[in-house]
Every structure is written in C-alpha cells, then in structure tokens.
Design a protein around this motif. Structure first.
Motif, mmCIF file in Angstrom:
data_model
loop_
_atom_site.group_PDB
_atom_site.id
_atom_site.type_symbol
_atom_site.label_atom_id
_atom_site.label_comp_id
_atom_site.label_asym_id
_atom_site.label_seq_id
_atom_site.Cartn_x
_atom_site.Cartn_y
_atom_site.Cartn_z
ATOM 1 N N VAL A 191 0.821 -1.136 0.110
ATOM 2 C CA VAL A 191 -0.097 0.025 0.071
ATOM 3 C C VAL A 191 0.894 1.226 -0.025
ATOM 4 N N SER A 192 1.849 1.269 0.936
ATOM 5 C CA SER A 192 2.754 2.463 0.907
ATOM 6 C C SER A 192 3.695 2.650 -0.280
ATOM 7 N N GLN A 193 3.926 1.485 -0.838
ATOM 8 C CA GLN A 193 4.663 1.615 -2.399
ATOM 9 C C GLN A 193 3.819 2.247 -3.379
ATOM 10 N N GLU A 194 2.550 1.820 -3.394
ATOM 11 C CA GLU A 194 1.800 2.223 -4.374
ATOM 12 C C GLU A 194 1.300 3.616 -4.427
ATOM 13 N N ARG A 195 1.150 4.011 -3.217
ATOM 14 C CA ARG A 195 0.688 5.284 -2.958
ATOM 15 C C ARG A 195 2.035 6.392 -3.210
ATOM 16 N N MET A 196 3.206 6.026 -2.805
ATOM 17 C CA MET A 196 4.390 6.650 -3.312
ATOM 18 C C MET A 196 4.607 7.015 -4.758
ATOM 19 N N LYS A 197 4.325 5.850 -5.628
ATOM 20 C CA LYS A 197 4.203 5.695 -6.883
ATOM 21 C C LYS A 197 3.286 6.637 -7.564
ATOM 22 N N GLY A 198 2.072 6.755 -6.811
ATOM 23 C CA GLY A 198 1.100 7.587 -7.133
ATOM 24 C C GLY A 198 1.435 9.114 -7.020
ATOM 25 N N TYR A 199 2.031 9.339 -6.035
ATOM 26 C CA TYR A 199 2.434 10.797 -5.699
ATOM 27 C C TYR A 199 3.538 11.207 -6.779
ATOM 28 N N LEU A 200 4.808 10.514 -6.736
ATOM 29 C CA LEU A 200 5.545 10.892 -7.676
ATOM 30 C C LEU A 200 5.074 10.811 -9.017
#
Length: 292
Positions: A191-200
């Motif tokens: 979840v954390s990885q995916e949301r970071m990817k969305g931010y970037l």
C-alpha cells in the motif's frame, strides 16, 4: 427454563426439522412457514445453542478480524462494517488488534485459530510465513484487505492505491501547487509503495521535480501527522500543499497548521486519504480520497 427448538416448532405448529431449517438457514422452506417460525422465535425469546450447532455443522459461525490500529477511525469503521455484515448472516466477529507488532499479530492469530474461527479477514502488515502456513493447511480461509494480496491468492479486497494517490496530488497540482509535501506511510507494505508511486507519478506528469525533503514518513498512529507537519513547516521553503496518506495524519496536520496561525487551504492546502466520517466534521471539512 430454557426454550428449545422443540418449543419453537410446537408454537409455530411445524415439524422440528422445519424449524431447524429456518433457524439454521438450510434447505427450502416457504416464506409463510419461515415467517411463522421466526415469529415464534421472537415471541418465545429462543436463543440457538451455538455450541451444538457448531458441532453438528462443523462450523463455529465466527470470523476473525485482524487490524493494526483500532484507534484509527478507518479501522474502527471497517470493524463496524464487518461486524454488521457478519451479524446479518448469523456470524459473530472476534477482533484482534496488532499495534503493528509481529508478536501481537502472532498471538492474536493463534488465538483465532484456537477459537476455530471459520475464516480470517486480515488488514494489517501480513506475516508471509504465517499466512502461507494457514493457507497451505487448507484449514483456514483468509481474505486480505489491501496489504499484500499476492500472499493469499484471489481472496483479496483492495483498491487502486496508486491511482488514489495520483488523484489526490493531481488535484493539488490543478489548484496551482508545485511544492507539495507528502506525509507518507511507513516503508514496506505494498500500500505504501503504491501510494508513493502515485505521488511521484502525478509530480512527474506535471513536470515537477520531486524533493526528498518534502517526503516525511509517518507511522499511522496518533501524533504521527503532527510530527511530520512540524518537519515540513521547518523547511526554509515550506510546502504550499500537503498530501497525507491517511485522514488521521491529515487532520493532525491541519490542527497544527492552524495552531501556527496559518490558514487551510489559503496558506497550506491539505488532502487526506480514506474518507472516514471524522473527515467531514464541521471545522475540519477535509478534502480526501474515498476508500469504500
């Protein structure tokens, strides 16, 4: 004196086997007969013997729910929804709160196994070895909510976390913000990885170069958003907007920003994630990504 299923059948003027089918929701019974039996159940105050039913049907009619922080409004709402839905189907729910501690997760899940729950709904950092052991034994059905869905095959319920984060940050970009802070989740979970990817991804699409100093990782728990926003506001060039990975951290950020004499959203815009009920309270009115 304890009311038995025999009493219910006699009161409803039906066979004991018919009353049993209605109460245990097994086999065909006409709607008229079902109504008569349920009326008798209500009038007599009949309570099924759960132990006897479990032995007969080899089910405990109970479900385990594993969450990481019941103090977080999101998990409280999740637990309520699970309990309501389970009750409608004649099941009870046993809750275990892990506090994101592996030892508590192991103890809690082992207790659920001891209680012989029929299945586990799991929303917590998942222990791969523990989940695989349960899945391979075939004795426990596990449904993962978010987390690491690949560990439990197709038994998953999750959203597109990357898209949700992208939409949140893109919303801020459309409002003219270019220096956007991110109060992120702990490293590790998908979840954390995916949301970071969305931010970037949102920053990249807008041609904004990411800055490491604008990303502060929280811990989900109370006080985490407060500590993160303090760091962001201490920057020489503070952000004009902040995206927080959950509503709890976003609300703490809003409170601190206002305590410093700044306005939300005029001085610093804030967007959260989850759309918990508390986000809509008057005075907070948080813009947030809905996670059904």
């Amino acid at each position: 004196m304890r009311v038995t299923i025999k009493d219910v059948a006699k009161h409803a003027n039906v066979a004991i086997s018919t009353a049993s089918r209605v109460i245990n929701q097994s086999g065909y019974v006409s709607e008229e007969t079902r109504t008569k039996v349920m009326k008798a159940v209500e009038e007599l105050g009949y309570v099924p013997n759960s132990i006897a039913r479990s032995l007969k049907q080899k089910q405990t009619f109970s479900i385990g729910l594993v969450v990481s922080d019941i103090g977080n409004p999101f998990f409280a709402e999740l637990a309520l929804a699970v309990e309501q839905t389970a009750r409608e189907q004649g099941y009870s729910v046993l809750l275990t709160n892990t506090d994101r501690k592996p030892s508590q997760e192991h103890d809690g899940v082992n207790l659920l196994i001891t209680k012989q729950v029929d299945g586990i709904i799991w929303y917590s950092p998942i222990d791969e070895e523990l989940v695989n052991r349960l899945s391979e034994s075939g004795s426990m059905t596990i449904v993962a909510i978010s987390g690491q869905p690949e560990l439990v095959g197709n038994h998953t319920v999750h959203i597109d976390d990357r898209l949700g984060a992208f939409q949140a940050v893109n919303h801020l970009i459309k409002l003219g913000h270019k220096r956007i802070g991110y109060i992120a989740e702990p490293e590790g979970p998908s979840v954390s990885q995916e949301r970071m990817k969305g931010y970037l991804q949102a920053l990249g699409k807008a041609g904004i170069v990411p800055s490491e100093e604008l990303v502060v990782r929280g811990t989900y728990q109370e006080g985490s958003g407060l500590r993160a926003i303090k760091k962001l506001l201490k920057l020489t060039e503070r952000p004009t907007a902040v995206f927080a990975a959950n509503d709890l951290m976003a609300i703490e950020a809003i409170q601190y920003i206002r305590d410093k004499g700044l306005r939300v959203p005029e001085d610093i815009a804030v967007v959260g994630f989850d759309n918990t009920k508390v986000s809509g309270i008057h005075g907070i009115d948080l813009t947030t990504v809905a996670q059904p």
